[in-house]
Design a protein around this motif. Structure first.
Motif, PDB file in Angstrom:
ATOM      1  N   PRO A   1       0.808  -1.228   0.000  1.00 50.41           N
ATOM      2  CA  PRO A   1       0.000   0.000   0.000  1.00 50.41           C
ATOM      3  C   PRO A   1       0.836   1.271   0.000  1.00 50.41           C
ATOM      4  CG  PRO A   1      -0.883  -1.590   1.564  1.00 50.41           C
ATOM      5  CD  PRO A   1       0.434  -2.138   1.102  1.00 50.41           C
ATOM      6  N   LEU A   2       1.951   1.259   0.741  1.00 45.47           N
ATOM      7  CA  LEU A   2       2.805   2.439   0.780  1.00 45.47           C
ATOM      8  C   LEU A   2       3.444   2.696  -0.575  1.00 45.47           C
ATOM      9  CD1 LEU A   2       4.243   4.740   2.233  1.00 45.47           C
ATOM     10  CD2 LEU A   2       5.953   3.093   3.028  1.00 45.47           C
ATOM     11  N   MET A   3       3.992   1.655  -1.192  1.00 49.91           N
ATOM     12  CA  MET A   3       4.675   1.849  -2.465  1.00 49.91           C
ATOM     13  C   MET A   3       3.703   2.227  -3.581  1.00 49.91           C
ATOM     14  SD  MET A   3       7.738   1.690  -1.648  1.00 49.91           S
ATOM     15  CE  MET A   3       8.212   2.120  -3.333  1.00 49.91           C
ATOM     16  N   GLU A   4       2.478   1.724  -3.531  1.00 50.29           N
ATOM     17  CA  GLU A   4       1.501   2.118  -4.544  1.00 50.29           C
ATOM     18  C   GLU A   4       1.158   3.592  -4.429  1.00 50.29           C
ATOM     19  OE1 GLU A   4      -1.857  -0.553  -4.580  1.00 50.29           O
ATOM     20  OE2 GLU A   4      -0.535  -2.310  -4.534  1.00 50.29           O
ATOM     21  N   VAL A   5       1.072   4.096  -3.198  1.00 47.79           N
ATOM     22  CA  VAL A   5       0.811   5.525  -3.011  1.00 47.79           C
ATOM     23  C   VAL A   5       2.034   6.357  -3.407  1.00 47.79           C
ATOM     24  CG1 VAL A   5       0.325   7.317  -1.301  1.00 47.79           C
ATOM     25  CG2 VAL A   5      -0.971   5.193  -1.277  1.00 47.79           C
ATOM     26  N   VAL A   6       3.235   5.826  -3.174  1.00 43.92           N
ATOM     27  CA  VAL A   6       4.445   6.511  -3.640  1.00 43.92           C
ATOM     28  C   VAL A   6       4.341   6.788  -5.135  1.00 43.92           C
ATOM     29  CG1 VAL A   6       6.920   6.241  -4.074  1.00 43.92           C
ATOM     30  CG2 VAL A   6       5.983   5.659  -1.838  1.00 43.92           C
ATOM     31  N   GLY A   7       3.829   5.795  -5.886  1.00 38.66           N
ATOM     32  CA  GLY A   7       3.648   5.980  -7.321  1.00 38.66           C
ATOM     33  C   GLY A   7       2.461   6.845  -7.656  1.00 38.66           C
ATOM     34  N   HIS A   8       1.336   6.594  -7.005  1.00 37.27           N
ATOM     35  CA  HIS A   8       0.097   7.313  -7.320  1.00 37.27           C
ATOM     36  C   HIS A   8       0.236   8.804  -7.069  1.00 37.27           C
ATOM     37  CE1 HIS A   8      -4.186   8.453  -7.014  1.00 37.27           C
ATOM     38  NE2 HIS A   8      -4.381   7.448  -7.844  1.00 37.27           N
ATOM     39  N   ARG A   9       0.961   9.171  -6.003  1.00 34.43           N
ATOM     40  CA  ARG A   9       1.153  10.587  -5.659  1.00 34.43           C
ATOM     41  C   ARG A   9       2.521  11.104  -6.076  1.00 34.43           C
ATOM     42  NH1 ARG A   9      -3.792  12.849  -4.669  1.00 34.43           N
ATOM     43  NH2 ARG A   9      -5.038  11.393  -3.442  1.00 34.43           N
TER      44      ARG A   9
ATOM     45  N   ILE B   1       1.300   4.211 -10.389  1.00 33.61           N
ATOM     46  CA  ILE B   1       1.361   5.168 -11.495  1.00 33.61           C
ATOM     47  C   ILE B   1       0.370   4.780 -12.588  1.00 33.61           C
ATOM     48  CG2 ILE B   1       2.824   6.091 -13.338  1.00 33.61           C
ATOM     49  CD1 ILE B   1       5.210   5.765 -11.431  1.00 33.61           C
ATOM     50  N   VAL B   2       0.329   3.497 -12.927  1.00 32.90           N
ATOM     51  CA  VAL B   2      -0.586   3.021 -13.975  1.00 32.90           C
ATOM     52  C   VAL B   2      -2.031   3.308 -13.586  1.00 32.90           C
ATOM     53  CG1 VAL B   2      -1.492   0.948 -15.094  1.00 32.90           C
ATOM     54  CG2 VAL B   2       0.977   1.292 -14.918  1.00 32.90           C
ATOM     55  N   ARG B   3      -2.395   3.019 -12.335  1.00 29.21           N
ATOM     56  CA  ARG B   3      -3.766   3.298 -11.892  1.00 29.21           C
ATOM     57  C   ARG B   3      -4.096   4.781 -11.999  1.00 29.21           C
ATOM     58  NH1 ARG B   3      -5.259   2.937  -7.051  1.00 29.21           N
ATOM     59  NH2 ARG B   3      -3.278   2.608  -5.984  1.00 29.21           N
ATOM     60  N   ALA B   4      -3.133   5.615 -11.639  1.00 30.27           N
ATOM     61  CA  ALA B   4      -3.363   7.056 -11.718  1.00 30.27           C
ATOM     62  C   ALA B   4      -3.554   7.511 -13.157  1.00 30.27           C
ATOM     63  CB  ALA B   4      -2.187   7.804 -11.076  1.00 30.27           C
ATOM     64  N   LEU B   5      -2.745   6.999 -14.077  1.00 33.00           N
ATOM     65  CA  LEU B   5      -2.851   7.388 -15.481  1.00 33.00           C
ATOM     66  C   LEU B   5      -4.150   6.907 -16.110  1.00 33.00           C
ATOM     67  CD1 LEU B   5       0.812   6.777 -16.695  1.00 33.00           C
ATOM     68  CD2 LEU B   5      -0.390   8.969 -16.650  1.00 33.00           C
ATOM     69  N   VAL B   6      -4.554   5.680 -15.800  1.00 30.02           N
ATOM     70  CA  VAL B   6      -5.802   5.157 -16.341  1.00 30.02           C
ATOM     71  C   VAL B   6      -6.984   5.975 -15.821  1.00 30.02           C
ATOM     72  CG1 VAL B   6      -7.380   3.169 -16.345  1.00 30.02           C
ATOM     73  CG2 VAL B   6      -4.925   2.825 -16.696  1.00 30.02           C
ATOM     74  N   GLY B   7      -6.972   6.275 -14.526  1.00 25.07           N
ATOM     75  CA  GLY B   7      -8.059   7.068 -13.952  1.00 25.07           C
ATOM     76  C   GLY B   7      -8.116   8.476 -14.509  1.00 25.07           C
TER      77      GLY B   7
ATOM     78  N   ALA C   1     -10.013   0.596 -23.035  1.00 24.87           N
ATOM     79  CA  ALA C   1     -10.178  -0.799 -22.595  1.00 24.87           C
ATOM     80  C   ALA C   1      -8.828  -1.504 -22.538  1.00 24.87           C
ATOM     81  CB  ALA C   1     -11.123  -1.535 -23.537  1.00 24.87           C
ATOM     82  N   ASP C   2      -7.976  -1.227 -23.520  1.00 23.86           N
ATOM     83  CA  ASP C   2      -6.630  -1.817 -23.520  1.00 23.86           C
ATOM     84  C   ASP C   2      -5.834  -1.333 -22.315  1.00 23.86           C
ATOM     85  OD1 ASP C   2      -7.157  -3.195 -25.842  1.00 23.86           O
ATOM     86  OD2 ASP C   2      -6.213  -1.703 -27.159  1.00 23.86           O
ATOM     87  N   MET C   3      -5.937  -0.038 -22.008  1.00 26.97           N
ATOM     88  CA  MET C   3      -5.232   0.507 -20.842  1.00 26.97           C
ATOM     89  C   MET C   3      -5.723  -0.148 -19.559  1.00 26.97           C
ATOM     90  SD  MET C   3      -5.114   4.557 -21.850  1.00 26.97           S
ATOM     91  CE  MET C   3      -4.411   5.080 -20.275  1.00 26.97           C
ATOM     92  N   TYR C   4      -7.021  -0.333 -19.465  1.00 31.46           N
ATOM     93  CA  TYR C   4      -7.581  -0.958 -18.260  1.00 31.46           C
ATOM     94  C   TYR C   4      -7.102  -2.402 -18.130  1.00 31.46           C
ATOM     95  CZ  TYR C   4     -10.904  -2.725 -14.846  1.00 31.46           C
ATOM     96  OH  TYR C   4     -11.458  -3.307 -13.732  1.00 31.46           O
ATOM     97  N   MET C   5      -7.035  -3.119 -19.237  1.00 31.45           N
ATOM     98  CA  MET C   5      -6.548  -4.493 -19.192  1.00 31.45           C
ATOM     99  C   MET C   5      -5.088  -4.544 -18.745  1.00 31.45           C
ATOM    100  SD  MET C   5      -8.968  -6.518 -19.738  1.00 31.45           S
ATOM    101  CE  MET C   5      -7.958  -7.993 -19.818  1.00 31.45           C
ATOM    102  N   ILE C   6      -4.296  -3.591 -19.225  1.00 33.59           N
ATOM    103  CA  ILE C   6      -2.900  -3.525 -18.772  1.00 33.59           C
ATOM    104  C   ILE C   6      -2.846  -3.272 -17.272  1.00 33.59           C
ATOM    105  CG2 ILE C   6      -0.790  -2.149 -18.878  1.00 33.59           C
ATOM    106  CD1 ILE C   6      -1.262  -1.823 -21.864  1.00 33.59           C
ATOM    107  N   GLN C   7      -3.702  -2.387 -16.783  1.00 37.66           N
ATOM    108  CA  GLN C   7      -3.742  -2.118 -15.345  1.00 37.66           C
ATOM    109  C   GLN C   7      -4.021  -3.396 -14.562  1.00 37.66           C
ATOM    110  OE1 GLN C   7      -6.275   1.150 -13.856  1.00 37.66           O
ATOM    111  NE2 GLN C   7      -7.010  -0.262 -12.298  1.00 37.66           N
ATOM    112  N   GLN C   8      -4.961  -4.201 -15.037  1.00 33.24           N
ATOM    113  CA  GLN C   8      -5.280  -5.459 -14.356  1.00 33.24           C
ATOM    114  C   GLN C   8      -4.093  -6.420 -14.398  1.00 33.24           C
ATOM    115  OE1 GLN C   8      -7.946  -3.748 -13.084  1.00 33.24           O
ATOM    116  NE2 GLN C   8      -8.598  -5.844 -12.726  1.00 33.24           N
TER     117      GLN C   8
END
Length: 367
Positions: free
Chosen positions: A72-80, A234-240, A267-274
């Motif tokens: 969770p910490l590292m995902e937020v490091v990327g997201h923010r 980062i990927v989640r942030a870009l897709v959103g 849809a392709d971006m979302y699949m990559i996120q998954q």
């Protein structure tokens, strides 16, 4: 220690709340334009919340966190796109001190890492870069041309070959070194550090070269998995961000999201996120295996995640149009962060080659 789902949810929620309130894009932009390459206030806050002690044992007030707990910490490091040296200091450096240091060294160094008064910068563990440095009678010689967060580090943790040609890890006070500070393309700080016979403190007094190499390999794997988690954020942030933009941006009286071609690209971006999320989870779970067994999984995940994340970055920039490359939009900053992350902890090509080599070896052994 692997935390239960309730603890992970609480940790993730607290990190998300703090960064939402205190580290949005505008506040990060202020840090980016400031004289320092990180936020001193944010670093103090991280220490107060206990984030800097997550990888330590309970004796030092930590959770003995594994890669799942750090997720969770590292995902937020990327997201923010946090600018502070969490990966280099709180994850890699702290782990090396706790695993290789003597009891006296731990008592001396770890409390200063926990309270945030000392920040560590580390030469990439698990890479051949240690060949740049040599050690003789606890004096370090050589040059490290790119040390992430080396511009703000109080101490450096450096693998080096000793006079017998054996690998050991040393701690060097920053004031004993000469360094050339600069900013990377994503705004984070780094430095070229020159060690000219500087006094260094060897971690541990009786660690064999085999022990040091094993610890470096383990910590390198942990760091790569942590970087995968950051990339997932980062990927989640870009897709959103791209999905939101296509909903509100209109052209010829219609939202861009009504365009079927753009829907397919989203849809392709979302699949990559998954896929990135699934591979990140697989890499985290593989840390329960031996280094030999998990190396293929981690290298494969690192290579694929790095390459497909770049596809998401390219698509996000293109679908935002001209503003996608501007300084004022977060999309361009995520894109630059991906560029820098792609060369950290072993290049994507290195990990792909390692994945192929280990896969072929595994296939041969099964026949």
């Amino acid at each position: 220690m692997s935390a239960d789902q309730e603890m992970l949810a609480l940790l993730s929620g607290s990190i998300e709340r703090y960064t939402t309130d205190h580290y949005d894009f505008q506040k990060r932009h202020a840090v980016l334009k400031g004289a320092q390459s990180y936020s001193e206030q944010a670093w103090r806050d991280y220490a107060e919340f206990g984030w800097l002690a997550l990888t330590l044992g309970e004796d030092f007030g930590g959770l003995d966190a594994d890669t799942t707990t750090l997720g969770p910490l590292m995902e937020v490091v990327g997201h923010r796109m946090l600018m502070e040296p969490i990966l280099s200091s709180a994850v890699i450096g702290t782990r090396l001190v706790s695993l290789l240091g003597s009891a006296e060294q731990k008592d001396q160094i770890l409390p200063t890492l926990i309270d945030g008064s000392v920040k560590l910068a580390v030469l990439d563990p698990g890479t051949p870069r240690f060949q740049w440095l040599t050690a003789s009678k606890n004096r370090l010689t050589g040059t490290a041309p790119m040390v992430l967060h080396g511009d703000v580090a109080d101490k450096f943790v450096m693998p080096a070959k000793d006079a017998d040609g054996e690998l050991q890890v040393y701690v060097v006070a920053a004031q004993n070194c000469s360094r050339k500070r600069y900013r990377l393309v994503d705004g984070r700080g780094a430095a070229s550090v020159n060690f000219e016979g500087v006094v260094a403190q060897r971690l541990g007094t009786s660690n064999s070269a085999e022990t040091v190499e094993a610890v470096l390999a383990d910590v390198a794997d942990e760091a790569v998995v942590a970087l995968c988690g950051e990339t997932f954020g980062i990927v989640r942030a870009l897709v959103g961000a791209t999905a939101d933009y296509l909903k509100v941006r209109k052209q010829f009286g219609k939202a861009l999201g009504a365009n079927q071609a753009l829907q397919h690209r989203m849809a392709d971006m979302y699949m990559i996120q998954q896929e990135v999320g699934a591979l990140t989870k697989a890499a985290r779970l593989s840390m329960n295996q031996s280094h030999a067994d998990r190396a293929r999984i981690i290298s494969g995940a690192r290579s694929y995640i790095g390459r497909t994340a770049r596809i998401v970055g390219n698509e996000a920039v293109q679908m935002h149009g001209g503003i996608g490359i501007t300084e004022e939009l977060d999309v361009s900053h995520y894109f630059r962060r991906l560029i820098v992350n792609a060369v950290l902890l072993g290049s994507l090509d290195h990990h792909f080659e390692n994945f192929v080599k280990l896969t072929l070896a595994s296939s041969k052994s099964q026949h």
